[in-house]
Design a protein around this motif. Structure first.
Motif, PDB file in Angstrom:
ATOM      1  N   CYS A 131       0.836  -1.207   0.000  1.00  0.00           N
ATOM      2  CA  CYS A 131       0.000   0.000   0.000  1.00  0.00           C
ATOM      3  C   CYS A 131       0.870   1.256   0.000  1.00  0.00           C
ATOM      4  O   CYS A 131       2.025   1.227   0.434  1.00  0.00           O
ATOM      5  CB  CYS A 131      -0.901   0.008   1.226  1.00  0.00           C
ATOM      6  N   PRO A 132       0.311   2.399  -0.457  1.00  0.00           N
ATOM      7  CA  PRO A 132       1.045   3.658  -0.384  1.00  0.00           C
ATOM      8  C   PRO A 132       1.537   3.897   1.046  1.00  0.00           C
ATOM      9  O   PRO A 132       0.768   3.808   2.001  1.00  0.00           O
ATOM     10  CB  PRO A 132       0.002   4.694  -0.804  1.00  0.00           C
ATOM     11  N   ASN A 133       2.818   4.177   1.168  1.00  0.00           N
ATOM     12  CA  ASN A 133       3.447   4.281   2.480  1.00  0.00           C
ATOM     13  C   ASN A 133       4.176   5.619   2.600  1.00  0.00           C
ATOM     14  O   ASN A 133       5.202   5.819   1.942  1.00  0.00           O
ATOM     15  CB  ASN A 133       4.426   3.116   2.659  1.00  0.00           C
ATOM     16  N   PRO A 134       3.686   6.546   3.447  1.00  0.00           N
ATOM     17  CA  PRO A 134       4.352   7.841   3.594  1.00  0.00           C
ATOM     18  C   PRO A 134       5.699   7.743   4.304  1.00  0.00           C
ATOM     19  O   PRO A 134       6.407   8.734   4.410  1.00  0.00           O
ATOM     20  CB  PRO A 134       3.353   8.684   4.388  1.00  0.00           C
ATOM     21  N   LEU A 148       0.501  -2.013  -8.463  1.00  0.00           N
ATOM     22  CA  LEU A 148      -0.038  -3.365  -8.416  1.00  0.00           C
ATOM     23  C   LEU A 148      -0.960  -3.603  -7.234  1.00  0.00           C
ATOM     24  O   LEU A 148      -1.687  -4.584  -7.212  1.00  0.00           O
ATOM     25  CB  LEU A 148       1.118  -4.377  -8.372  1.00  0.00           C
ATOM     26  N   SER A 149      -0.907  -2.720  -6.223  1.00  0.00           N
ATOM     27  CA  SER A 149      -1.700  -2.937  -5.008  1.00  0.00           C
ATOM     28  C   SER A 149      -3.048  -2.242  -5.097  1.00  0.00           C
ATOM     29  O   SER A 149      -3.111  -1.037  -5.373  1.00  0.00           O
ATOM     30  CB  SER A 149      -0.951  -2.404  -3.788  1.00  0.00           C
ATOM     31  N   PRO A 150      -4.138  -2.972  -4.830  1.00  0.00           N
ATOM     32  CA  PRO A 150      -5.451  -2.308  -4.798  1.00  0.00           C
ATOM     33  C   PRO A 150      -5.540  -1.425  -3.556  1.00  0.00           C
ATOM     34  O   PRO A 150      -5.372  -1.890  -2.438  1.00  0.00           O
ATOM     35  CB  PRO A 150      -6.444  -3.469  -4.744  1.00  0.00           C
ATOM     36  N   VAL A 151      -5.767  -0.149  -3.769  1.00  0.00           N
ATOM     37  CA  VAL A 151      -5.780   0.831  -2.679  1.00  0.00           C
ATOM     38  C   VAL A 151      -6.997   0.652  -1.772  1.00  0.00           C
ATOM     39  O   VAL A 151      -6.966   1.038  -0.607  1.00  0.00           O
ATOM     40  CB  VAL A 151      -5.710   2.271  -3.251  1.00  0.00           C
ATOM     41  N   PHE A 179      -5.272   1.333  -8.203  1.00  0.00           N
ATOM     42  CA  PHE A 179      -4.068   0.556  -7.927  1.00  0.00           C
ATOM     43  C   PHE A 179      -2.868   1.498  -7.862  1.00  0.00           C
ATOM     44  O   PHE A 179      -2.702   2.350  -8.723  1.00  0.00           O
ATOM     45  CB  PHE A 179      -3.845  -0.486  -9.032  1.00  0.00           C
ATOM     46  N   MET A 180      -2.019   1.308  -6.839  1.00  0.00           N
ATOM     47  CA  MET A 180      -0.839   2.160  -6.654  1.00  0.00           C
ATOM     48  C   MET A 180       0.318   1.329  -6.126  1.00  0.00           C
ATOM     49  O   MET A 180       0.160   0.164  -5.783  1.00  0.00           O
ATOM     50  CB  MET A 180      -1.144   3.307  -5.699  1.00  0.00           C
ATOM     51  N   SER A 201      -3.358   3.883 -11.196  1.00  0.00           N
ATOM     52  CA  SER A 201      -4.323   3.711 -12.275  1.00  0.00           C
ATOM     53  C   SER A 201      -5.623   3.150 -11.717  1.00  0.00           C
ATOM     54  O   SER A 201      -5.633   2.478 -10.688  1.00  0.00           O
ATOM     55  CB  SER A 201      -3.766   2.793 -13.357  1.00  0.00           C
ATOM     56  N   PHE A 202      -6.695   3.441 -12.412  1.00  0.00           N
ATOM     57  CA  PHE A 202      -8.005   2.980 -11.980  1.00  0.00           C
ATOM     58  C   PHE A 202      -8.122   1.466 -12.083  1.00  0.00           C
ATOM     59  O   PHE A 202      -8.611   0.804 -11.185  1.00  0.00           O
ATOM     60  CB  PHE A 202      -9.109   3.651 -12.811  1.00  0.00           C
ATOM     61  N   GLY A 203      -7.633   0.886 -13.178  1.00  0.00           N
ATOM     62  CA  GLY A 203      -7.854  -0.533 -13.430  1.00  0.00           C
ATOM     63  C   GLY A 203      -6.658  -1.436 -13.246  1.00  0.00           C
ATOM     64  O   GLY A 203      -6.754  -2.633 -13.482  1.00  0.00           O
TER      65      GLY A 203
END
Length: 186
Positions: free
Chosen positions: A54-57, A84-87, A98-99, A171-173
């Protein structure tokens, strides 16, 4: 006579962390009545616990120093929008798509008092944008506000824009494409 002592405890990088200050006195004189404690300042929410992928600050993207005056002329930064990770499973309210764990960019902003910051994406695919402000502990997300399936955010945080700002382009998909991020102050 009572002696007033003001003490400020800070951090090197503007991020908050737990701290403890211990004071002792070697005087035999009776202790003066304590001064009333000031109301605590609101603290930004800590970043959520990192979930794998996941997005990691806590991670860093391409580092860029910028000021409100510099960004008054739009600045464009090329990158890729992908992940590749679903947010949706990352515990970031309102975010989807996906981010990647690492941000695309880590901006260190200064001189932002009196400005609002506009972030616009141009890409060839359905792109999403996630921004984390270390100064406020807030997440910001957008999908299509810039038109043509591209995101746009308008941050009106004033002086709280000073400091670290992380930006993810996903990206959305789940696919990816070349993209560019434009920052401009108003």
């Amino acid at each position: 006579t009572p002696l007033r002592v003001d003490i400020w405890v800070g951090t090197f990088n503007a991020e908050r962390c737990p701290a403890q200050l211990n004071l002792t006195s070697a005087s035999a004189a009776p202790a003066p009545a304590p001064l009333p404690a000031p109301a605590p300042a609101p603290s930004p929410a800590p970043p959520p616990q990192a979930v794998a992928g996941c997005p990691n600050p806590g991670l860093v993207g391409t580092q860029i120093n910028a000021s409100g005056d510099l960004l008054y002329s739009p600045q464009t930064y090329p990158t890729s929008a992908a992940g590749l990770s679903p947010v949706a499973g990352c515990h970031i309210p309102g975010a989807f798509g996906f981010m990647s764990a690492n941000p695309n960019f880590t901006f260190f902003l200064d001189g932002m008092t009196g400005y609002r910051l506009e972030l616009e994406v141009s890409s060839g695919c359905d792109t999403t944008m996630l921004v984390y402000s270390a100064a406020t502990g807030q997440w910001f997300f957008d999908d299509d506000s810039n038109g043509n399936l591209d995101p746009r955010l308008d941050l009106r945080l004033g002086p709280q824009l000073n400091g670290r700002l992380d930006v993810w382009l996903g990206s959305f998909g789940g696919g990816g494409c070349p993209a560019s991020l434009e920052l401009e102050t108003w």
